[in-house]
Design an enzyme around this catalytic site. Structure first.
Site, short mmCIF file in Angstrom:
data_model
loop_
_atom_site.label_atom_id
_atom_site.label_comp_id
_atom_site.label_asym_id
_atom_site.label_seq_id
_atom_site.Cartn_x
_atom_site.Cartn_y
_atom_site.Cartn_z
N SER A 148 6.83 0.83 -3.45
CA SER A 148 5.73 -0.02 -2.50
C SER A 148 5.44 -1.22 -3.39
O SER A 148 5.06 -2.47 -2.87
CB SER A 148 4.62 0.67 -2.09
OG SER A 148 3.95 1.50 -3.25
N HIS A 176 8.62 2.12 3.20
CA HIS A 176 8.83 0.87 3.20
C HIS A 176 10.26 0.57 3.51
O HIS A 176 10.79 -0.61 3.80
CB HIS A 176 8.48 0.28 1.90
CG HIS A 176 7.15 0.14 1.73
ND1 HIS A 176 6.13 -0.72 2.03
CD2 HIS A 176 6.21 0.94 0.91
CE1 HIS A 176 5.07 -0.74 1.92
NE2 HIS A 176 4.97 0.43 0.85
N LYS A 213 3.79 0.49 9.01
CA LYS A 213 4.32 -0.52 8.21
C LYS A 213 5.43 -1.07 9.51
O LYS A 213 4.92 -1.96 10.25
CB LYS A 213 4.84 -0.02 7.09
CG LYS A 213 3.65 0.43 6.16
CD LYS A 213 4.06 0.78 4.88
CE LYS A 213 3.03 1.12 4.05
NZ LYS A 213 2.64 2.21 3.23
C1 LIG Z 1 1.91 3.12 2.58
C2 LIG Z 1 2.50 4.21 2.13
C3 LIG Z 1 1.72 5.33 2.37
C4 LIG Z 1 0.78 5.56 3.18
O1 LIG Z 1 0.96 5.24 4.63
P1 LIG Z 1 -0.19 5.00 5.40
O2 LIG Z 1 0.15 5.31 6.83
O3 LIG Z 1 -0.59 3.76 5.38
O4 LIG Z 1 -1.32 5.89 5.12
C5 LIG Z 1 2.71 6.44 1.97
N1 LIG Z 1 3.74 6.40 1.08
C6 LIG Z 1 4.24 5.22 0.58
C7 LIG Z 1 5.42 5.15 -0.19
C8 LIG Z 1 3.60 4.09 1.15
O5 LIG Z 1 4.00 2.90 0.80
#
Ligand SMILES: *Cc1c(COP(=O)(O)O)cnc(C)c1O
Length: 355
Positions: A148, A176, A213
């Protein structure tokens, strides 16, 4: 792709809404229509009265799309990872975790009580050495797919091979990568060349994706074997003891998946990433083929100044500092989306060159 900050409109290069689906008409109307039919909240946990037929339908769609037997939708990715690791691992379990894994995997590992072995970022040799040294009845390799804060990628095929050779489970969190990598955005486990790694590593591979995302909404999903997913339905505390997602969020995610599968937006995103990279060759951007394009600055204060400078020039790009990233690697985390115009990317590049 704009964000309003203190009364000003800034071009947003900070969002994980990689396809611009959070404001896409199809997605928003799907949610609004659903609220008209079903109201807003789900009212209770899935195991009480919050379950929704739409949720099961979306689980089946996601599982089929990604090439898994089954799927479980939960609250956010944070809740998914914490609950998943707590359900899968206990104090007799050994976890093998990339040092740069997302905080939700770190916290899930801690809460599970398992023994955690951390390996250097992407270092498959060190991982293999750890797997040879530390035997246990249940062992799980845990890794982000697309990382991330760096935008680089786990060697998913290599991890699947190691999991097979050393008889471990493999958990890939591709928060992502899903919606951004591969032809229709199936993510890292489906590339290269449409080869379906999910099927190849089938019984060992567990995958987490989020709806927050590229899907443009909120929530998360876990993919795996039927046995795993049915077990989680009974055991995953962050799902059982938490209010189910609003049905409108499921309707929105369903519409988002349809758009993703059409491929046009995913292509537009990948084209924008290529456009940015072709023009940023002279800038100290990390080597990343994904939507996350970090510009490493190093010093915390300088990173803050750089972010402030860009804000003055109309761009929202966050400075990411320790402890989110390792000491001395403060950075601007630039995210490219399908909703950016070429002119906006050109203007950002001009702003970056002034720094
Ligand atoms: C953003 C993210 C999460 C968390 O997801 P949310 O739905 O925002 O709580 C988990 N793992 C990774 C790798 C992330 O980038």
């Amino acid at each position: 792709m704009v964000v309003r900050l203190q009364g000003r409109e800034l071009v947003n290069f900070a969002s994980n809404d990689y396809l611009g689906l959070s404001f896409h008409a199809d997605v928003c109307h799907a949610a609004i229509d659903c609220i008209g039919r079903s109201g807003l909240g789900s009212g209770a946990s899935r195991l009480v009265s919050g379950d929704d037929p739409g949720m099961h339908a979306l689980e089946a769609r996601l599982a089929a799309w990604k090439g898994y037997e089954a799927c479980l939708i939960t609250g956010s990715g944070m809740l998914a990872n914490i609950g998943l690791l707590q359900a899968l691992a206990d104090r007799h379990t050994h976890l093998f975790s990339d040092r740069l894994n997302h905080a939700s995997l770190v916290d899930g590992a801690r809460l599970s009580g398992a023994t955690v072995h951390r390996y250097k970022h992407l270092d498959m040799q060190q991982l293999e050495a750890l797997l040879i040294t530390h035997q246990a009845k249940r062992r799980i390799i845990v890794s982000d797919g697309v990382f991330s804060m760096d935008g680089d990628c786990a060697d998913v095929d290599g991890l699947i091979r190691l999991a097979g050779q050393h008889d471990c489970l493999l958990l890939i969190d591709d928060a992502h990568g899903i919606g951004t990598v591969g032809k229709s955005g199936k993510g890292l486990t489906a590339v290269p060349d449409g080869r379906d790694a999910a099927k190849a590593g089938h019984a060992r591979l567990i995958e987490v994706g989020t709806l927050g995302k590229a899907f443009g909404g909120y929530g998360a999903f876990i993919l795996g074997s039927t046995e795993l997913i049915e077990g989680l339905r009974q055991r995953q505390r962050t799902m059982i003891y938490s209010t189910a997602l609003p049905p409108a969020m499921i309707a929105a995610a369903d519409a988002a998946l349809t758009l993703m599968q059409k491929g046009g937006l995913v292509q537009k995103l990948q084209e924008n990433i290529a456009y940015f990279r072709a023009r940023a060759a002279d800038l100290p951007i990390k080597d990343s083929a994904t939507a996350i394009q970090p510009l490493i600055i190093g010093d915390d204060a300088e990173a803050m100044q750089a972010a402030a400078h860009l804000r003055q020039h109309g761009f929202f790009v966050p400075a990411i500092r320790p402890p989110t990233v390792p000491d001395g690697s403060a950075r601007l985390r630039i995210t490219i989306t399908a909703a950016h115009e070429h002119e906006q990317i050109d203007a950002l590049l001009a702003g970056l060159r002034q720094l």
